[in-house]
Design an enzyme around this catalytic site. Structure first.
Site, PDB file in Angstrom:
ATOM      1  N   GLY A 134      -7.410  -7.923 -18.357  1.00 29.04           N
ATOM      2  CA  GLY A 134      -7.805  -6.884 -17.596  1.00 29.04           C
ATOM      3  C   GLY A 134      -8.551  -6.277 -17.276  1.00 29.04           C
ATOM      4  O   GLY A 134      -8.688  -5.891 -16.706  1.00 29.04           O
ATOM      5  N   LYS A 135      -8.913  -7.708 -15.967  1.00 26.29           N
ATOM      6  CA  LYS A 135      -9.942  -7.481 -15.557  1.00 26.29           C
ATOM      7  C   LYS A 135     -10.003  -7.286 -14.297  1.00 26.29           C
ATOM      8  O   LYS A 135     -10.872  -6.634 -13.663  1.00 26.29           O
ATOM      9  CB  LYS A 135      -9.451  -9.444 -14.954  1.00 26.29           C
ATOM     10  CG  LYS A 135     -11.192  -9.754 -14.729  1.00 26.29           C
ATOM     11  CD  LYS A 135     -11.644 -11.440 -14.201  1.00 26.29           C
ATOM     12  CE  LYS A 135     -10.304 -12.135 -14.554  1.00 26.29           C
ATOM     13  NZ  LYS A 135      -9.923 -12.999 -13.392  1.00 26.29           N
ATOM     14  N   GLY A 136      -8.662  -7.153 -13.361  1.00 24.94           N
ATOM     15  CA  GLY A 136      -8.768  -6.258 -12.294  1.00 24.94           C
ATOM     16  C   GLY A 136      -9.155  -4.921 -12.585  1.00 24.94           C
ATOM     17  O   GLY A 136      -9.158  -4.055 -11.780  1.00 24.94           O
ATOM     18  N   PRO A 180     -15.260 -17.755 -28.874  1.00 30.04           N
ATOM     19  CA  PRO A 180     -14.862 -18.049 -27.836  1.00 30.04           C
ATOM     20  C   PRO A 180     -15.637 -17.924 -26.859  1.00 30.04           C
ATOM     21  O   PRO A 180     -15.819 -18.627 -25.473  1.00 30.04           O
ATOM     22  CB  PRO A 180     -13.057 -17.328 -27.975  1.00 30.04           C
ATOM     23  CG  PRO A 180     -13.306 -17.433 -29.155  1.00 30.04           C
ATOM     24  CD  PRO A 180     -14.778 -17.325 -29.520  1.00 30.04           C
ATOM     25  N   GLY A 240      14.295  -5.874  -4.053  1.00 29.97           N
ATOM     26  CA  GLY A 240      14.131  -6.454  -4.839  1.00 29.97           C
ATOM     27  C   GLY A 240      15.097  -7.381  -3.550  1.00 29.97           C
ATOM     28  O   GLY A 240      15.853  -6.707  -2.325  1.00 29.97           O
ATOM     29  N   CYS A 294      13.713   0.621  -1.198  1.00 26.70           N
ATOM     30  CA  CYS A 294      13.985  -0.043  -0.212  1.00 26.70           C
ATOM     31  C   CYS A 294      15.331  -0.947  -0.531  1.00 26.70           C
ATOM     32  O   CYS A 294      16.692  -0.298   0.144  1.00 26.70           O
ATOM     33  CB  CYS A 294      13.158  -1.431  -0.375  1.00 26.70           C
ATOM     34  SG  CYS A 294      12.916  -2.319   1.138  1.00 26.70           S
ATOM     35  N   MET A 296      18.164   1.431  -1.212  1.00 25.61           N
ATOM     36  CA  MET A 296      18.472   2.351   0.061  1.00 25.61           C
ATOM     37  C   MET A 296      19.124   1.438   0.827  1.00 25.61           C
ATOM     38  O   MET A 296      20.922   2.082   0.608  1.00 25.61           O
ATOM     39  CB  MET A 296      17.301   2.488   1.143  1.00 25.61           C
ATOM     40  CG  MET A 296      17.865   3.263   2.300  1.00 25.61           C
ATOM     41  SD  MET A 296      17.101   3.706   3.900  1.00 25.61           S
ATOM     42  CE  MET A 296      18.297   2.878   5.059  1.00 25.61           C
ATOM     43  N   HIS A 309       8.640   0.711   1.318  1.00 29.72           N
ATOM     44  CA  HIS A 309       7.797   1.022  -0.204  1.00 29.72           C
ATOM     45  C   HIS A 309       7.228   2.657  -0.214  1.00 29.72           C
ATOM     46  O   HIS A 309       5.664   1.974  -0.156  1.00 29.72           O
ATOM     47  CB  HIS A 309       7.086   0.323  -0.452  1.00 29.72           C
ATOM     48  CG  HIS A 309       8.688  -1.394  -0.889  1.00 29.72           C
ATOM     49  ND1 HIS A 309       9.103  -1.532  -2.129  1.00 29.72           N
ATOM     50  CD2 HIS A 309       8.899  -1.693   0.184  1.00 29.72           C
ATOM     51  CE1 HIS A 309      10.074  -2.803  -1.440  1.00 29.72           C
ATOM     52  NE2 HIS A 309       9.683  -3.346  -0.079  1.00 29.72           N
ATOM     53  N   GLU A 352       5.785   3.450  -3.263  1.00 26.59           N
ATOM     54  CA  GLU A 352       5.108   3.536  -4.263  1.00 26.59           C
ATOM     55  C   GLU A 352       3.625   2.657  -3.372  1.00 26.59           C
ATOM     56  O   GLU A 352       2.621   2.607  -5.302  1.00 26.59           O
ATOM     57  CB  GLU A 352       5.780   2.619  -5.160  1.00 26.59           C
ATOM     58  CG  GLU A 352       6.161   1.169  -4.710  1.00 26.59           C
ATOM     59  CD  GLU A 352       7.485   0.785  -3.988  1.00 26.59           C
ATOM     60  OE1 GLU A 352       7.729   1.527  -3.504  1.00 26.59           O
ATOM     61  OE2 GLU A 352       8.464  -0.006  -4.087  1.00 26.59           O
TER      62      GLU A 352
END
Ligand code: GLN
Length: 563
Positions: free
Chosen positions: A16-18, A190, A369, A396, A399, A533, A535
């Site tokens: 989860g660095k982003g 660690p 896709g 995309c 459609m 797109h 989204e």
């Protein structure tokens, strides 16, 4: 000069660095600063466009058309800012520039070397991005984990920047603290090793974000502080939580924002996360659940379901559901199960499977896709949604498949198909654009699709018009909107008149090239599909209008059914 915060990962990747970077950005923005974020990916690929989504996750697309890492999507969603090409750095991009410069004699005949020329190019890119965004703060996420061979030159850039500007550069390590079941205790070793490794690169972290399943406690904070040379107050608890959108609030509980300001010799400032908290209130107190089926193929790997390939779609669904105070539940529909050709009992079995699997789902999405695998099952799923009045939203490829389904079953063009799946098709209702043909012939695959933002005119009287009404610009009988693209194929204009005659509504058209961008069906609770797109432009506080209307239509049908 802008303040630059480098964020690197310790112990392991995928922690989860982003989201951490995005959340820090949100906090700083809420304090009134201009913030931008940069993603560094240490691979040779020039961009993420040519990578397999199962391996790499979603390819995110920006307004200016770069195909980049999905973390950039998180930056845009959390910061509510657009990110541009300057903010995406890969080893491939850096080397490509340096080699081109060398060929152009820009190094004036001197020997060009990995160090310092590569880190210097990285530094110059960071500075450019800061300038373009007029940023007070630039967050730089270094991909991978410390100790990897691949990202060493980026750490070198961070080190060099810190000696040049000691007061303006901060280094944060996002590290993982395991709690092994058998031991039952959070282990710090660690992380200690990760810090030592970082020290070997000449970098001392200023802060550590302690990622773990549970919050880090005082004794362990003390331990890390002593062994890793970081003030106890700068070790920030970052436990697993239900929603990523809670992370900024959790960080603020630990005073992360003001700690950053203090370390950079800035005065503390109040954060204003009111709007964010309001949104989070909807996230945490849902009135009910909306179940969405996604028919895709990039989610099965061995025994695991990987949702990373569709992250922007999933987030966009969430944003729209949260808007109505609902929670979303995603159901993965493996398209191959509905392909009559692949089933013993053909069409009958496909319909039985669909009836079973779609029972209880409130709406269906066919997302983007590439390639032939799974498309027949998707077409069958869309036919089922059309006939049974199940809300359908196509993105995309979704459609393109809806157009093929309509051409085959309503217009009776039985062999309608996309040129992508059959190069010699007699009826390519979806076909490749002329300019794309040349590119494909010459194997020019990288960054050559129709990419990034294009305008679209949305026709009055359509579902889409209603959806975009608040954000589109009015122009005669249409609204002008802009959406992001990533595809090579288009609705073939030769078939447009026939499709329209049979009832397919061309709700959105690209004015420059006269390309169909949105299709709709009438007399259906919701049947909308876009060549672009949507989204990619959904933000938590500003859900995308089409996703919002999709969910609204679901709630409408749900309520009607309950009456
Ligand atoms: N494969 C299709 C095309 O290239 C659709 C791409 C997509 O869904 N992004 O046009």
């Amino acid at each position: 000069m802008a303040k630059i915060i480098f964020v690197a990962g310790g112990v392991m990747s995928g922690i989860g660095k982003g989201v951490a970077v995005s959340s820090i950005g949100r906090i700083l923005k809420s304090k009134g600063f201009a913030v931008t974020a940069i993603k560094i990916d240490p691979y040779i690929n020039v961009d993420a466009g040519t990578m397999n989504p199962i391996e790499h996750g979603e390819v995110f697309v920006t307004d200016d058309g770069i195909e980049c890492d999905q973390d950039v999507g998180n930056y845009e969603r959390f910061l509510d800012e657009n990110i541009y090409t300057e903010n995406y750095i890969t080893t491939g991009r850096v080397y490509q520039t340096v080699i081109n410069k060398e060929r152009n004699l820009e190094y004036e005949g001197r020997c060009v070397e990995v160090v310092p020329d590569i880190p210097n190019e990285v530094i110059s890119r960071i500075k450019n991005a800061a300038k373009k965004a007029k940023a007070d703060f630039v967050l730089v996420e270094i991909g991978g984990t410390v100790g990897e061979y691949q990202n060493i030159l980026f750490l070198e850039a961070a080190r060099m920047l810190k000696i040049a500007h000691p007061k303006d550069v901060l280094f944060i390590l996002v590290s993982y603290l395991p709690v092994p079941k058998l031991i039952g205790e959070m282990k710090t070793k660690p992380t200690q090793y990760a810090v030592r490794t970082l020290n070997a690169s000449g970098i001392q972290p200023d802060m550590i974000l302690a990622r773990s399943t549970v919050p880090i406690d005082e004794p362990r904070k003390r331990k890390i502080s002593v062994f890793c040379n970081v003030a106890k107050e700068d070790i920030i608890s970052a436990p697993d939580i239900e929603s990523i959108y809670e992370v900024p609030i959790n960080f603020e509980k630990e005073n992360l924002g003001n700690r950053i300001l203090k370390r950079l010799n800035l005065r503390p400032k109040k954060s204003n996360l009111k709007e964010w908290k309001k949104f989070l209130n909807n996230v945490k107190n849902p009135k009910g659940v909306i179940k969405i089926g996604i028919s895709g193929k990039y989610f099965e790997t061995g025994n695991f379901t990987l949702m990373d390939s569709y992250i922007s779609v999933i987030e966009a669904i969430k944003h729209a559901c949260y808007f109505f105070k609902y929670k979303s539940e995603i159901h993965w529909l493996s398209a191959e199960k509905y392909d009559p050709e692949k089933l013993k009992n053909g069409n009958r079995e496909a319909v039985i499977n669909l009836r079973k699997d779609l029972k209880g789902l409130n709406g269906i999405i066919v997302p983007g896709g590439f390639g032939k695998r799974g498309v027949e099952g998707k077409i069958k799923t869309i036919e089922y949604c059309r006939k049974n009045k199940i809300p359908y939203f196509g993105l995309c490829l979704g459609m393109q498949m809806a157009v093929i389904e309509f051409a085959r079953n309503v217009c009776k063009i039985k062999d309608a198909v996309s040129g992508e799946f059959n190069k010699n098709a007699k009826n390519p209702v979806i076909d490749v654009m002329e300019e794309q043909k040349e590119l494909l012939k010459n194997k020019k695959y990288g960054a050559t699709m129709r990419l990034g933002a294009y305008n679209c005119l949305v026709k009055k009287g359509t579902v889409s018009y209603k959806a975009y009404k608040k954000i589109g610009k009015k122009s005669k009988d249409s609204l002008i909107i802009s959406e992001r693209h990533r595809h090579r194929y288009e609705l073939n204009n030769k078939y447009r008149a026939l499709l329209e005659k049979k009832g397919l509504v061309m709700a959105g058209i690209n004015p420059e090239k006269d390309l169909v961008e949105i299709i709709e069906l009438k007399n259906h609770p919701f049947f909308v599909a876009t060549q672009f797109h949507p989204e990619f432009k959904s933000r938590p506080i500003k859900p995308h209008p089409l996703f919002r209307e999709f969910i609204r239509s679901i709630l409408r049908t749900k309520n009607q059914r309950n009456k």
